[in-house]
Motif scaffolding. Structure first.
Motif, PDB file in Angstrom:
ATOM      1  N   VAL A 181       0.847  -1.194   0.000  1.00 38.50           N
ATOM      2  CA  VAL A 181       0.000   0.000   0.000  1.00 38.50           C
ATOM      3  C   VAL A 181       0.885   1.248   0.000  1.00 38.50           C
ATOM      4  CG1 VAL A 181      -1.714   1.329   1.304  1.00 38.50           C
ATOM      5  CG2 VAL A 181      -1.943  -1.163   1.117  1.00 38.50           C
ATOM      6  N   LEU A 182       1.973   1.198   0.767  1.00 40.90           N
ATOM      7  CA  LEU A 182       2.911   2.309   0.805  1.00 40.90           C
ATOM      8  C   LEU A 182       3.553   2.532  -0.565  1.00 40.90           C
ATOM      9  CD1 LEU A 182       4.407   4.486   2.387  1.00 40.90           C
ATOM     10  CD2 LEU A 182       6.050   2.740   3.124  1.00 40.90           C
ATOM     11  N   VAL A 183       3.893   1.454  -1.250  1.00 45.27           N
ATOM     12  CA  VAL A 183       4.490   1.566  -2.587  1.00 45.27           C
ATOM     13  C   VAL A 183       3.514   2.223  -3.566  1.00 45.27           C
ATOM     14  CG1 VAL A 183       5.301   0.239  -4.590  1.00 45.27           C
ATOM     15  CG2 VAL A 183       6.140  -0.316  -2.291  1.00 45.27           C
ATOM     16  N   VAL A 184       2.227   1.812  -3.505  1.00 46.59           N
ATOM     17  CA  VAL A 184       1.209   2.411  -4.369  1.00 46.59           C
ATOM     18  C   VAL A 184       1.072   3.904  -4.065  1.00 46.59           C
ATOM     19  CG1 VAL A 184      -1.255   2.459  -4.920  1.00 46.59           C
ATOM     20  CG2 VAL A 184      -0.058   0.269  -4.735  1.00 46.59           C
ATOM     21  N   GLY A 185       1.046   4.243  -2.779  1.00 47.97           N
ATOM     22  CA  GLY A 185       0.960   5.648  -2.396  1.00 47.97           C
ATOM     23  C   GLY A 185       2.142   6.456  -2.898  1.00 47.97           C
ATOM     24  N   ARG A 186       3.333   5.861  -2.818  1.00 45.41           N
ATOM     25  CA  ARG A 186       4.527   6.566  -3.295  1.00 45.41           C
ATOM     26  C   ARG A 186       4.485   6.749  -4.817  1.00 45.41           C
ATOM     27  NH1 ARG A 186       8.023   9.574  -0.992  1.00 45.41           N
ATOM     28  NH2 ARG A 186       9.890   8.574  -1.800  1.00 45.41           N
TER      29      ARG A 186
END
Length: 487
Positions: free
Chosen positions: A105-110
């Motif tokens: 989820v963090l990767v998608v947000g980044r």
């Protein structure tokens, strides 16, 4: 109406520009601030090494490959509108990052942060050409250069401070959520100022050119960013080999579209301005210093065992130099004209060589003399502060203001490509020399070699800058020599 003719400049132009500078500040800030937070992210989310790398690379790659499109969107549909759209999207992506419950989820947000930052960031640089008269452009570009450079320094320090404070128990999440109050203030004050900033005749975006540019830049950027960490797999080399073919295909497509009366993403005629190609090469060489922040942090923390917070605060003298440099730029241009740009890169080179001398003169593993280190970092920052605004003027000043968003995207993309190249090449030198060793002596040796590589790039860029300045002086002499050489 957004006015490309600045014969009657908008009285609100400086207020507009202050708001737009946030678009130049937030993207590099969020790139550097995450470096300090990676250990905390790994511990809380249980991120693997590959996921941890993607937290950095997903942002950097998508930001780099969409900058040209973001700049052109401002030209076509209004810089104020695109700035606010990108800013709100960046805030939403920051919320996703701040409340991420898993590494992916963090990767998608980044990734979303990278795309929205690319829509927002070029509008500040593009606005300099579009809303300021010639007499005010040097000051505006100096402010832009200072903000752009300070974001890297503040990112290093702010990341360590926020994690150390652990505000409301948020830990590393605060580095993303801190964007929200900033965005709220900018939207509150920016909407009345920027809502009417739009071009007179909006046309349709060149979707074919956008796709080809993203494919070409992606084929270059992605393997450079993730290739070394992945052990340079076969696909990374195949991707790099396709870059010339994709670049040629993109250029042919844009040329054909331009001849048929369409509006290409990059107008070929705009790139034929005298000296523009050499100025972009200088930009490519100049920003090789981007990897210095990462490698010096590694040296401080792993060879000298300095804490993350202290490592971030070490860069503050560099930031002071970045503030002073742009303030001296208008005076420097009056005294030295176009030669102020190579002078700045020469100062950076001298500072880096001074750092090498200090490290060699200090026993391995012993803390560097703080006063001397601070003075050296100030000189490096001063050199960068002198170079950045003059470099921006050197590039953007060669293209008509109607294409200022396009050229802002190109120069911003060039700096990002330079960052990726420096991480891949100079970082590759560092880790190749380091090998499997992790002792302070090996880290010190690798850092010195990498620093000398950066010096080589800066000296080469300064040499090219001298030839470009000499040509400007020669042309000015032919025309009468009454006006200062063009930067």
């Amino acid at each position: 109406m957004f006015c490309n003719d600045v014969s009657k400049p908008d009285p609100r132009r400086w207020a507009m520009f202050v708001v737009l500078l946030v678009g130049a500040f937030l993207p590099p800030l969020d790139f550097f601030i995450v470096n300090i937070a990676l250990p905390s992210i790994r511990e809380e989310l249980g991120a693997s090494a590959s996921a941890e790398q993607l937290v950095i690379s997903s942002y950097a790659a998508l930001y780099a490959v969409t900058l040209i499109t973001g700049g052109r969107l401002g030209d076509l549909y209004g810089r104020g509108r695109m700035f606010l759209l990108g800013l709100v999207g960046f805030a939403a992506a920051s919320v996703l990052c701040g409340f991420a419950g898993s590494p992916w989820v963090l990767v998608v947000g980044r990734a979303l942060q990278g795309v929205t930052a690319a829509v927002m960031a070029p509008q500040a640089l593009a606005s300099v050409q579009a809303i300021f008269p010639d007499s005010e452009k040097p000051l505006a570009l100096s402010l832009y250069g200072a903000v752009f450079g300070l974001a890297a320094v503040i990112g290093q320090a702010l990341g360590g401070i926020l994690i150390s404070l652990d505000l409301m128990g948020l830990g590393w999440r605060a580095i993303f959520l801190v964007n929200l109050p900033v965005v709220a203030l900018v939207v509150l004050f920016g909407i009345p100022l920027l809502k009417e900033m739009r071009v007179r005749h909006a046309t349709r975006l060149d979707l074919g050119g956008m796709g080809l540019s993203i494919a070409c830049l992606g084929a270059l950027i992605v393997p450079l960013i993730v290739g070394r960490e992945a052990g340079w797999p076969w696909w990374s080399w195949l991707s790099l080999l396709t870059v010339p073919m994709l670049g040629r295909l993109f250029w042919l497509y844009e040329t054909r579209l331009d001849r048929s009366g369409g509006v290409p993403l990059i107008v070929p005629a705009a790139l034929t301005a005298p000296g523009l190609g050499r100025a972009l090469i200088i930009a490519l060489l100049f920003y090789s210093i981007a990897v210095f922040f990462l490698l010096f942090s590694v040296y401080l923390q792993q060879a000298l065992h300095v804490s993350a917070l202290s490592a971030g605060l070490v860069f503050l003298p560099f930031g002071a130099g970045l503030l002073v440099g742009p303030l001296l730029t208008p005076w420097g241009r009056r005294m030295l004209g176009a030669y102020i740009n190579p002078l700045g890169m020469a100062l950076e080179s001298i500072g880096l060589l001074g750092l090498v001398w200090l490290i060699v003169a200090t026993p391995v593993g012993v803390q560097l003399a703080p006063v001397i280190l601070g003075a050296i970092l100030f000189v490096i920052g001063l050199g960068q502060g002198l170079t950045m605004p003059t470099l921006m003027r050197m590039v953007t000043g060669r293209v008509a203001s109607a294409y200022s968003g396009m050229i802002a995207g190109i120069v911003s993309s060039t700096l990002q490509v330079s960052t990726a190249l420096s991480v891949a090449v100079v970082g590759g030198v560092f880790y190749t020399i380091l090998g499997p060793r992790t002792d302070p002596a090996a880290i010190t040796q690798a850092f010195i070699a990498a620093t000398l590589c950066i010096v080589f790039c800066l000296v080469t860029g300064a040499g090219l800058g001298i030839t470009l300045a000499w040509r400007s002086v020669a042309n000015a002499s032919v025309l009468g020599g009454l006006s200062p050489p063009r930067q």
